[in-house]
Design a protein around this motif. Structure first.
Motif, PDB file in Angstrom:
ATOM      1  N   LEU A 201      -7.150 -31.673 -27.264  1.00 25.14           N
ATOM      2  CA  LEU A 201      -7.068 -32.805 -26.342  1.00 25.14           C
ATOM      3  C   LEU A 201      -5.653 -32.943 -25.795  1.00 25.14           C
ATOM      4  N   LYS A 202      -4.650 -32.758 -26.687  1.00 24.45           N
ATOM      5  CA  LYS A 202      -3.253 -32.863 -26.230  1.00 24.45           C
ATOM      6  C   LYS A 202      -2.977 -31.776 -25.181  1.00 24.45           C
ATOM      7  N   MET A 203      -3.505 -30.586 -25.487  1.00 25.51           N
ATOM      8  CA  MET A 203      -3.263 -29.489 -24.555  1.00 25.51           C
ATOM      9  C   MET A 203      -3.911 -29.751 -23.198  1.00 25.51           C
ATOM     10  N   ASN A 205      -4.591 -32.644 -21.922  1.00 25.72           N
ATOM     11  CA  ASN A 205      -3.789 -33.697 -21.261  1.00 25.72           C
ATOM     12  C   ASN A 205      -2.509 -33.123 -20.668  1.00 25.72           C
ATOM     13  N   ASP A 206      -1.854 -32.220 -21.427  1.00 25.59           N
ATOM     14  CA  ASP A 206      -0.626 -31.585 -20.911  1.00 25.59           C
ATOM     15  C   ASP A 206      -0.931 -30.786 -19.644  1.00 25.59           C
ATOM     16  N   LEU A 207      -2.050 -30.053 -19.683  1.00 27.14           N
ATOM     17  CA  LEU A 207      -2.408 -29.252 -18.502  1.00 27.14           C
ATOM     18  C   LEU A 207      -2.681 -30.152 -17.300  1.00 27.14           C
ATOM     19  N   ASP A 271       8.727 -38.691 -27.323  1.00 30.27           N
ATOM     20  CA  ASP A 271       7.841 -38.157 -28.351  1.00 30.27           C
ATOM     21  C   ASP A 271       7.989 -36.637 -28.478  1.00 30.27           C
ATOM     22  N   ASN A 272       8.070 -35.959 -27.349  1.00 30.10           N
ATOM     23  CA  ASN A 272       8.184 -34.498 -27.409  1.00 30.10           C
ATOM     24  C   ASN A 272       9.514 -34.084 -28.048  1.00 30.10           C
ATOM     25  N   LEU A 273      10.598 -34.811 -27.700  1.00 34.63           N
ATOM     26  CA  LEU A 273      11.901 -34.428 -28.264  1.00 34.63           C
ATOM     27  C   LEU A 273      11.939 -34.700 -29.773  1.00 34.63           C
ATOM     28  N   SER A 275       9.269 -34.991 -31.795  1.00 37.46           N
ATOM     29  CA  SER A 275       8.316 -34.131 -32.519  1.00 37.46           C
ATOM     30  C   SER A 275       8.790 -32.676 -32.546  1.00 37.46           C
ATOM     31  N   ASN A 276       9.490 -32.231 -31.498  1.00 38.01           N
ATOM     32  CA  ASN A 276      10.073 -30.882 -31.548  1.00 38.01           C
ATOM     33  C   ASN A 276      11.089 -30.785 -32.679  1.00 38.01           C
ATOM     34  N   ALA A 277      11.944 -31.796 -32.773  1.00 42.23           N
ATOM     35  CA  ALA A 277      12.992 -31.774 -33.806  1.00 42.23           C
ATOM     36  C   ALA A 277      12.346 -31.663 -35.194  1.00 42.23           C
ATOM     37  N   ILE A 278      11.235 -32.380 -35.376  1.00 45.08           N
ATOM     38  CA  ILE A 278      10.548 -32.306 -36.682  1.00 45.08           C
ATOM     39  C   ILE A 278       9.891 -30.935 -36.848  1.00 45.08           C
ATOM     40  N   LYS A 279       9.206 -30.533 -35.784  1.00 48.19           N
ATOM     41  CA  LYS A 279       8.389 -29.308 -35.828  1.00 48.19           C
ATOM     42  C   LYS A 279       9.199 -28.050 -36.139  1.00 48.19           C
ATOM     43  N   PHE A 280      10.407 -27.970 -35.539  1.00 46.87           N
ATOM     44  CA  PHE A 280      11.161 -26.711 -35.670  1.00 46.87           C
ATOM     45  C   PHE A 280      12.236 -26.766 -36.766  1.00 46.87           C
ATOM     46  N   SER A 281      12.312 -27.903 -37.507  1.00 47.18           N
ATOM     47  CA  SER A 281      13.320 -28.011 -38.568  1.00 47.18           C
ATOM     48  C   SER A 281      12.679 -27.799 -39.937  1.00 47.18           C
ATOM     49  N   GLN A 322       6.467 -21.719 -22.764  1.00 49.13           N
ATOM     50  CA  GLN A 322       7.526 -20.974 -23.451  1.00 49.13           C
ATOM     51  C   GLN A 322       7.511 -21.312 -24.931  1.00 49.13           C
ATOM     52  N   LYS A 323       6.902 -20.413 -25.702  1.00 51.14           N
ATOM     53  CA  LYS A 323       7.006 -20.562 -27.149  1.00 51.14           C
ATOM     54  C   LYS A 323       8.089 -19.573 -27.534  1.00 51.14           C
ATOM     55  N   LEU A 324       9.233 -20.078 -27.974  1.00 50.49           N
ATOM     56  CA  LEU A 324      10.400 -19.197 -28.123  1.00 50.49           C
ATOM     57  C   LEU A 324      10.609 -18.803 -29.580  1.00 50.49           C
ATOM     58  N   SER A 335       2.241 -25.316 -27.812  1.00 49.32           N
ATOM     59  CA  SER A 335       1.720 -24.626 -26.628  1.00 49.32           C
ATOM     60  C   SER A 335       2.827 -24.322 -25.626  1.00 49.32           C
ATOM     61  N   GLY A 336       4.035 -24.831 -25.892  1.00 52.80           N
ATOM     62  CA  GLY A 336       5.155 -24.501 -25.012  1.00 52.80           C
ATOM     63  C   GLY A 336       5.109 -25.201 -23.668  1.00 52.80           C
ATOM     64  N   LEU A 337       4.467 -26.356 -23.611  1.00 53.42           N
ATOM     65  CA  LEU A 337       4.408 -27.089 -22.338  1.00 53.42           C
ATOM     66  C   LEU A 337       5.284 -28.339 -22.339  1.00 53.42           C
ATOM     67  N   GLY A 338       5.548 -28.859 -23.554  1.00 54.94           N
ATOM     68  CA  GLY A 338       6.201 -30.171 -23.674  1.00 54.94           C
ATOM     69  C   GLY A 338       7.495 -30.315 -22.889  1.00 54.94           C
ATOM     70  N   LEU A 339       8.405 -29.341 -23.031  1.00 58.08           N
ATOM     71  CA  LEU A 339       9.714 -29.496 -22.383  1.00 58.08           C
ATOM     72  C   LEU A 339       9.631 -29.353 -20.864  1.00 58.08           C
ATOM     73  N   ALA A 340       8.723 -28.478 -20.384  1.00 53.26           N
ATOM     74  CA  ALA A 340       8.574 -28.319 -18.926  1.00 53.26           C
ATOM     75  C   ALA A 340       8.105 -29.643 -18.328  1.00 53.26           C
ATOM     76  N   ILE A 341       7.143 -30.282 -19.000  1.00 50.35           N
ATOM     77  CA  ILE A 341       6.641 -31.575 -18.515  1.00 50.35           C
ATOM     78  C   ILE A 341       7.746 -32.635 -18.622  1.00 50.35           C
TER      79      ILE A 341
HETATM   80  N1  LIG Z   1      14.599 -28.780 -31.376  1.00 46.64           N
HETATM   81  C1  LIG Z   1      14.320 -27.495 -31.205  1.00 46.64           C
HETATM   82  N2  LIG Z   1      14.926 -26.532 -31.954  1.00 46.64           N
HETATM   83  C2  LIG Z   1      14.655 -25.218 -31.773  1.00 46.64           C
HETATM   84  N3  LIG Z   1      13.789 -24.744 -30.854  1.00 46.64           N
HETATM   85  C3  LIG Z   1      13.170 -25.648 -30.078  1.00 46.64           C
HETATM   86  C4  LIG Z   1      13.391 -27.056 -30.207  1.00 46.64           C
HETATM   87  N4  LIG Z   1      12.629 -27.694 -29.292  1.00 46.64           N
HETATM   88  C5  LIG Z   1      11.961 -26.726 -28.621  1.00 46.64           C
HETATM   89  N5  LIG Z   1      12.270 -25.501 -29.096  1.00 46.64           N
HETATM   90  C6  LIG Z   1      11.729 -24.196 -28.629  1.00 46.64           C
HETATM   91  O1  LIG Z   1      11.287 -24.365 -27.290  1.00 46.64           O
HETATM   92  C7  LIG Z   1       9.894 -24.074 -27.163  1.00 46.64           C
HETATM   93  C8  LIG Z   1       9.300 -24.979 -26.104  1.00 46.64           C
HETATM   94  O2  LIG Z   1       9.261 -26.344 -26.531  1.00 46.64           O
HETATM   95  P1  LIG Z   1       8.135 -27.280 -25.937  1.00 46.64           P
HETATM   96  O3  LIG Z   1       8.346 -28.652 -26.422  1.00 46.64           O
HETATM   97  O4  LIG Z   1       8.089 -27.043 -24.478  1.00 46.64           O
HETATM   98  O5  LIG Z   1       6.786 -26.650 -26.494  1.00 46.64           O
HETATM   99  P2  LIG Z   1       6.107 -26.744 -27.939  1.00 46.64           P
HETATM  100  O6  LIG Z   1       6.745 -27.806 -28.748  1.00 46.64           O
HETATM  101  O7  LIG Z   1       6.080 -25.352 -28.485  1.00 46.64           O
HETATM  102  O8  LIG Z   1       4.607 -27.158 -27.555  1.00 46.64           O
HETATM  103  P3  LIG Z   1       4.133 -28.562 -26.945  1.00 46.64           P
HETATM  104  O9  LIG Z   1       3.544 -28.192 -25.635  1.00 46.64           O
HETATM  105  O10 LIG Z   1       3.154 -29.080 -27.915  1.00 46.64           O
HETATM  106  O11 LIG Z   1       5.341 -29.431 -26.790  1.00 46.64           O
HETATM  107  C9  LIG Z   1       9.330 -24.264 -28.552  1.00 46.64           C
HETATM  108  O12 LIG Z   1       8.151 -23.511 -28.747  1.00 46.64           O
HETATM  109  C10 LIG Z   1      10.496 -23.795 -29.430  1.00 46.64           C
HETATM  110  O13 LIG Z   1      10.482 -22.399 -29.613  1.00 46.64           O
END
Ligand SMILES: Nc1ncnc2c1ncn2[C@@H]1O[C@H](COP(=O)(O)OP(=O)(O)OP(=O)(O)O)[C@@H](O)[C@H]1O
Ligand SMILES: [Mg+2]
Length: 373
Positions: A201-203, A205-207, A271-273, A275-281, A322-324, A335-341
């Protein structure tokens, strides 16, 4: 008649071995075009190497290389192939006219010529040429957009298929082996199904957000909001996920008077910033969240102690899908959409979103937007 500057003027090359003809044609065209002249086919070919004209007026009867042969050579070279050639000649036999078109000419004017007719024909072919160029560049653009769209659809359906497969798989087991499965396993499977549908559903919505943004239809519903309250709300929503990873929040939020923002959209970015910080730490780390007012701007930042982002990854960070290198540390969805949005949402508020980071030393994502009270 024409008030375009010399830089905007189309370039016309006139080729004729007869100096009188050359000067007459030059005289009638020089007011509107940048003219260069050549007295032989060979000279015309050498001029086009330095001065690429937009149109060529070409005599047919010339010694050594005649106009037809010159045209053939022009049409065989990449740089000059698409330049429209108008033959202007005393040869009036129908077979000459036909040959002129066969050699690639776009028009055929016979001598003695009418001045106004020459001007009109030159103008018409330059206009056609201009339209062809516009069409070609639109085609290139459309091809690129189509490729982006295809890869976009490919990636989106790949992610969605993963979620759907999980939903299908677990629900099938639940249906077929309901009686044999322990209650605990059933609950676990239901959780998987629920999580997968949430992610999907999140995906979706993002699309939808991406499609609204890309079609230029993103509209803001600006209302006076307390930024501090909005941030606290999103910290609270994310607290559960942070606790699960034993990640702590430390926030330093300045009290700022209510300002005009679209709380849903800015909330999505916050929320994206977070949740990213949590997700990638990794677990046990701390996330620092700050809000302050600086020179009429509102500055929000989220600093983490995660893996950090290389310069190479930073260049791609704000593009779609961009899933990096940094991957979720506890199997979270990505899904790599959050930051672009997010970037577009902040831009819609006339602000900008950026990152400071070095590989291995955490990342600070921050945005600033003008404070509109
Ligand atoms: N705080 C962060 N530290 C390290 N890498 C990050 C961080 N935030 C984002 N990234 C990298 O940037 C990519 C893109 O982030 P983005 O938020 O766009 O997508 P996502 O979190 O993978 O998916 P979603 O669409 O659910 O947000 C991530 O997949 C990650 O590899
Ligand atoms: Mg994200």
């Amino acid at each position: 008649m024409n008030d375009t500057s010399p830089a905007d003027k189309s370039k016309v090359l006139i080729v004729d071995d007869n100096p009188t003809n050359l000067s007459i044609l030059e005289e009638i065209l020089e007011e509107n075009y940048l003219i260069s002249i050549a007295q032989s086919g060979a000279q015309a070919l050498s001029i086009t190497e330095k001065f690429l004209p937009d149109l060529i007026l070409l005599d047919v009867n010339m010694p050594e290389m005649d106009g037809f042969e010159t045209c053939r050579k022009l049409k065989s070279q990449n740089d000059t192939r698409n330049i429209p050639v108008i033959f202007i000649t005393a040869r009036v036999e129908p077979e000459d006219v036909v040959q002129g078109f066969k050699e690639g000419g776009v028009d055929y004017i016979t001598k003695p010529f009418n001045h106004s007719e020459v001007i009109e024909r030159v103008q018409t072919h330059l206009k056609v040429q201009q339209l062809i160029r516009q069409l070609e560049s639109k085609n290139v653009q459309l091809k690129e957009l189509n490729e982006i769209k295809n890869s976009f659809l490919g990636m989106a359906s790949h992610d969605m298929r993963n979620y759907l497969s999980a939903i299908k798989g677990y629900s099938q087991i639940l249906r077929e082996d309901k009686k044999e499965l322990p209650e605990e396993t059933k609950d676990q499977f239901l959780d998987f199904i629920n999580k997968s549908s949430e992610n999907m559903l999140k995906m979706v919505n993002d699309l939808l957000d991406v499609s609204v943004i890309e079609s230029g239809k993103l509209q803001l519903d600006l209302q006076p909001e307390s930024f501090k309250e909005l941030i606290n709300h999103h910290i609270m929503i994310n607290q559960f996920f942070a606790d699960k990873k034993k990640i702590q929040f430390q926030s330093d939020l300045q009290d700022i008077p209510k300002c005009l923002i679209d709380a849903n959209k800015i909330g999505q970015v916050i929320d994206n910033l977070i949740s990213n910080a949590i997700k990638f730490s990794e677990s046990g780390t701390t996330i620092f969240i700050s809000l302050k007012e600086e020179e009429g701007k509102l500055v929000f930042s989220v600093k983490d102690e995660g893996p950090g982002i290389s310069d190479e990854d930073q260049a791609k960070l704000f593009q779609h899908f961009q899933k990096l290198s940094a991957r979720p540390t506890a199997g979270e969805a990505s899904s790599g959409l959050g930051l672009a949005i997010s970037k577009k949402m902040i831009q819609a508020h006339e602000g900008f979103l950026s990152v400071d980071s070095q590989l291995g030393s955490g990342a600070t994502f921050w945005f600033e937007i003008p404070l509109k009270k």
